[in-house]
Design a protein around this motif. Structure first.
Motif, PDB file in Angstrom:
ATOM      1  N   ASP A 272       0.919  -1.220   0.214  1.00 19.36           N
ATOM      2  CA  ASP A 272       0.330  -0.054  -0.026  1.00 19.36           C
ATOM      3  C   ASP A 272       0.925   1.272  -0.146  1.00 19.36           C
ATOM      4  OD1 ASP A 272      -2.616  -1.346   0.031  1.00 19.36           O
ATOM      5  OD2 ASP A 272      -2.851  -1.378   2.260  1.00 19.36           O
TER       6      ASP A 272
ATOM      7  N   THR B  87      -8.630   1.034   0.928  1.00 17.20           N
ATOM      8  CA  THR B  87      -7.400   0.487   1.907  1.00 17.20           C
ATOM      9  C   THR B  87      -8.030  -0.133   3.120  1.00 17.20           C
ATOM     10  OG1 THR B  87      -6.246   2.289   1.109  1.00 17.20           O
ATOM     11  CG2 THR B  87      -5.383   1.630   3.205  1.00 17.20           C
TER      12      THR B  87
ATOM     13  N   SER C  33      -6.092   2.888   7.893  1.00 14.40           N
ATOM     14  CA  SER C  33      -5.480   4.219   7.522  1.00 14.40           C
ATOM     15  C   SER C  33      -5.665   5.119   8.673  1.00 14.40           C
ATOM     16  CB  SER C  33      -6.178   4.964   6.540  1.00 14.40           C
ATOM     17  OG  SER C  33      -5.906   6.248   6.456  1.00 14.40           O
TER      18      SER C  33
END
Length: 244
Positions: free
Chosen positions: A28, A182, A185
């Motif tokens: 990522d 994602t 985060s």
């Protein structure tokens, strides 16, 4: 990665190749350690699309855990551009970070795909658009890129879909600028919590439930503290085909 150990500099193209899940390591993003001196390190946070992020709560937590192990200190400082993140290692996995000032704007309405959406703009050193809406994955994949690239955000934005579960609990789906969907985060957790508290949806401290696990956010006097785990899974040696 430590800049001093790289044979050639990281570039947007190299970052994209390394982060590619099919032809690279798969990631990522990349944390590039520019310098490390005792208990302080300066890092550059690369997104998988080759852009550079202003801040990453998960990224600084990982860097803090790495630096603590290297320095032997349980209190370390991570520098990301002008941002200073002080971190405290707690136990084997937990890292508590002072994320600094959080700026929550007034709710506003934008049109996305012909439909009005109310959002709360938040800055945690990077931009966020917080929308109170069930974080269904299909909806996140639909709305995320539309809001990220909306004309309201000329520099693009991170997007959070927030479900309020209780006075101290929220569930959040994250679409990250430069990365897409994602699983976790840190700055998104802070932004969603700050918007939730400012709008009266819940109270601090806030437990944020993300697909990748829980993070904990405390808010006081316009500043945020973020706590969550960081653990080493493996070490990867970059192969020659990445030409680094």
């Amino acid at each position: 990665m430590e800049r001093a150990e790289l044979a050639v500099p990281l570039t947007p193209d190299r970052v994209k190749r390394i982060c590619d899940y099919h032809f690279g390591v798969g990631s990522d993003g990349i944390l590039e350690v520019v310098s490390a001196d005792d208990d302080t390190a300066e890092v550059v946070i690369w997104n998988p699309d080759g852009s550079v992020a202003e801040l990453s709560g998960n990224g600084t937590r990982i860097a803090a855990r790495w630096l603590a192990r290297r320095s032997g200190s349980d209190r370390v400082t991570i520098l990301v551009g002008p941002r200073i993140v002080a971190a405290q290692i707690r136990g084997d996995r937990e890292v508590e970070q002072e994320m600094g000032e959080v700026d929550v704007g007034e709710p506003e309405t934008i049109e996305v795909g012909g439909e009005p959406f109310e959002l709360t703009p938040v800055s945690v050193g990077n931009p966020h658009a917080v929308i109170r809406r069930h974080p269904d994955r299909a909806e996140l994949l639909r709305l995320g890129p539309l809001v990220e690239h909306h004309e309201r955000f000329p520099e693009r934005t991170n997007v959070q879909l927030v479900q309020v579960d209780g006075k101290n609990d929220i569930t959040v789906g994250v679409w990250e600028r430069g990365a897409g969907e994602t699983l976790s985060s840190g700055t998104s957790a802070v932004a969603a919590s700050a918007a939730a508290v400012a709008n009266g949806w819940c109270e601090s401290p806030v437990t944020v439930h993300l697909t990748g696990g829980d993070l904990h956010v405390e808010l006081a006097d316009g500043r945020a503290t973020l706590t969550g785990p960081a653990e080493e899974i493996c070490t990867v040696e970059l192969a020659e085909e990445f030409r680094l």
